[in-house]
Design a protein around this motif. Structure first.
Motif, short mmCIF file in Angstrom:
data_model
loop_
_atom_site.label_atom_id
_atom_site.label_comp_id
_atom_site.label_asym_id
_atom_site.label_seq_id
_atom_site.Cartn_x
_atom_site.Cartn_y
_atom_site.Cartn_z
N UNK A 1 -103.73 -70.71 40.90
CA UNK A 1 -103.27 -71.97 40.30
C UNK A 1 -102.87 -72.97 41.39
N UNK A 2 -103.31 -74.21 41.21
CA UNK A 2 -102.89 -75.32 42.06
C UNK A 2 -101.98 -76.19 41.21
N UNK A 3 -100.69 -76.02 41.37
CA UNK A 3 -99.71 -76.62 40.49
C UNK A 3 -99.40 -78.06 40.88
N UNK A 4 -99.00 -78.85 39.89
CA UNK A 4 -98.68 -80.24 40.14
C UNK A 4 -99.88 -81.16 40.09
N UNK A 5 -101.03 -80.65 39.69
CA UNK A 5 -102.28 -81.41 39.68
C UNK A 5 -102.95 -81.28 38.32
N UNK A 6 -103.58 -82.36 37.88
CA UNK A 6 -104.39 -82.34 36.66
C UNK A 6 -105.69 -83.08 36.94
N UNK A 7 -106.76 -82.61 36.33
CA UNK A 7 -108.05 -83.28 36.45
C UNK A 7 -108.23 -84.24 35.28
N UNK A 8 -109.20 -85.13 35.42
CA UNK A 8 -109.53 -86.03 34.33
C UNK A 8 -109.92 -85.22 33.09
N UNK A 9 -109.66 -85.78 31.92
CA UNK A 9 -109.90 -85.04 30.68
C UNK A 9 -111.37 -84.66 30.52
N UNK A 10 -112.27 -85.42 31.13
CA UNK A 10 -113.70 -85.13 31.01
C UNK A 10 -114.22 -84.26 32.15
N UNK A 11 -113.38 -83.89 33.08
CA UNK A 11 -113.80 -83.10 34.25
C UNK A 11 -113.41 -81.65 34.06
N UNK B 1 -118.93 -76.06 50.02
CA UNK B 1 -118.96 -74.73 50.63
C UNK B 1 -118.28 -73.67 49.78
N UNK B 2 -118.57 -73.71 48.48
CA UNK B 2 -118.05 -72.69 47.57
C UNK B 2 -116.66 -72.91 47.05
N UNK B 3 -116.01 -73.99 47.47
CA UNK B 3 -114.64 -74.27 47.04
C UNK B 3 -114.67 -75.34 45.94
N UNK B 4 -113.87 -75.16 44.90
CA UNK B 4 -113.84 -76.14 43.82
C UNK B 4 -112.50 -76.09 43.10
N UNK B 5 -112.21 -77.18 42.39
CA UNK B 5 -111.07 -77.26 41.48
C UNK B 5 -111.62 -77.15 40.07
N UNK B 6 -111.04 -76.26 39.27
CA UNK B 6 -111.57 -75.96 37.94
C UNK B 6 -110.43 -75.97 36.93
N UNK C 1 -100.88 -78.03 28.91
CA UNK C 1 -102.21 -78.09 29.49
C UNK C 1 -102.45 -76.86 30.37
N UNK C 2 -103.71 -76.41 30.44
CA UNK C 2 -104.01 -75.30 31.35
C UNK C 2 -103.86 -75.73 32.80
N UNK C 3 -103.51 -74.78 33.65
CA UNK C 3 -103.41 -75.08 35.08
C UNK C 3 -104.78 -75.45 35.64
N UNK C 4 -104.75 -76.20 36.73
CA UNK C 4 -105.94 -76.38 37.54
C UNK C 4 -106.01 -75.21 38.52
N UNK C 5 -107.16 -74.57 38.60
CA UNK C 5 -107.36 -73.46 39.52
C UNK C 5 -108.17 -73.91 40.72
N UNK C 6 -107.77 -73.48 41.90
CA UNK C 6 -108.59 -73.67 43.08
C UNK C 6 -109.36 -72.38 43.27
N UNK C 7 -110.68 -72.49 43.36
CA UNK C 7 -111.56 -71.32 43.27
C UNK C 7 -112.50 -71.29 44.47
#
Length: 212
Positions: free
Chosen positions: A33-43, A50-55, A74-80
């Motif tokens: 979990x990457x806390x304190x962050x939210x993505x756009x509602x459509x993202x 290089x294989x790293x993403x925010x989901x 809201x669900x957490x944003x995960x760094x994957x």
């Protein structure tokens, strides 16, 4: 004169290709979990390279509930981190930990906010079960910042820049480390000394006795 897509034939051919490419190899995923962050509602996913993403947590298939859901609605944003490696190799947790920290540094420099990594990460190989691993503390989130779609490309470019150019020694490296210490204090006023020392390292590296 025409082309028809046959799904059964395609899936058989794709399976053969996948087996040839990944013979003796496996796809390993490390997520936190990457806390304190939210993505756009459509993202649903923001690739960083290089294989790293925010989901979005609910967009990661079979993600552990403890990783996806926190105190908010809201669900957490995960760094994957997704990596293909030899099947017998250990999960790249140490690599993921370093890359997660660099992304956290970039985010703190990119947009003001109280970001933090969750204390636990989860890893799995192919479609196996998730296994929890300790990640270590990185502060406490204080607010939620949303990354809008118009800023996604800018954030991606900035994260890549920090990953390539972050200094490993010298005044800037020391100041950056002190800045991050301040970001991870539990109370904002406690970070004042850290940030002042970081500024001194950047603006007055000769020391106060220099008279500058």
């Amino acid at each position: 004169t025409e082309f028809a897509f046959d799904r059964d034939r395609f899936e058989a051919a794709y399976l053969e290709l996948e087996q040839a490419l990944y013979d003796g190899r496996a796809v390993t995923v490390v997520a936190a979990p990457l806390l304190g962050l939210a993505l756009d509602v459509d993202t649903r996913e923001l690739p960083l390279g290089e294989g790293l993403s925010l989901v979005r947590g609910d967009a990661l298939e079979d993600a552990p509930p403890d990783a996806v859901w926190g105190e908010g609605e809201e669900p957490n944003v995960l760094i994957v981190l997704t990596a293909a490696q030899d099947r017998d190799a250990p999960p790249p947790v140490s690599v993921a930990r370093a890359r997660f920290r660099r992304a956290l540094t970039a985010l703190r420099l990119f947009e003001q906010g109280g970001y933090a990594l969750g204390p636990m990460a989860w890893t799995r190989i192919d479609a196996g079960t998730w296994r929890a691993v300790a990640l270590g503390g990185s502060g406490r989130p204080r607010m939620i910042r949303r990354i809008t779609t118009e800023h996604e490309d800018e954030l991606r470019a900035f994260c890549n820049l920090v990953a390539r150019r972050a200094p490993r020694s010298g005044e800037i490296s020391w100041a950056l480390a002190r800045f991050e210490m301040g970001c991870e204090r539990l109370a904002p006023f406690e970070s004042l000394t850290d940030h002042l020392l970081a500024l001194r390292a950047l603006l007055e590296p000769e020391g106060p006795s220099s008279g500058r």
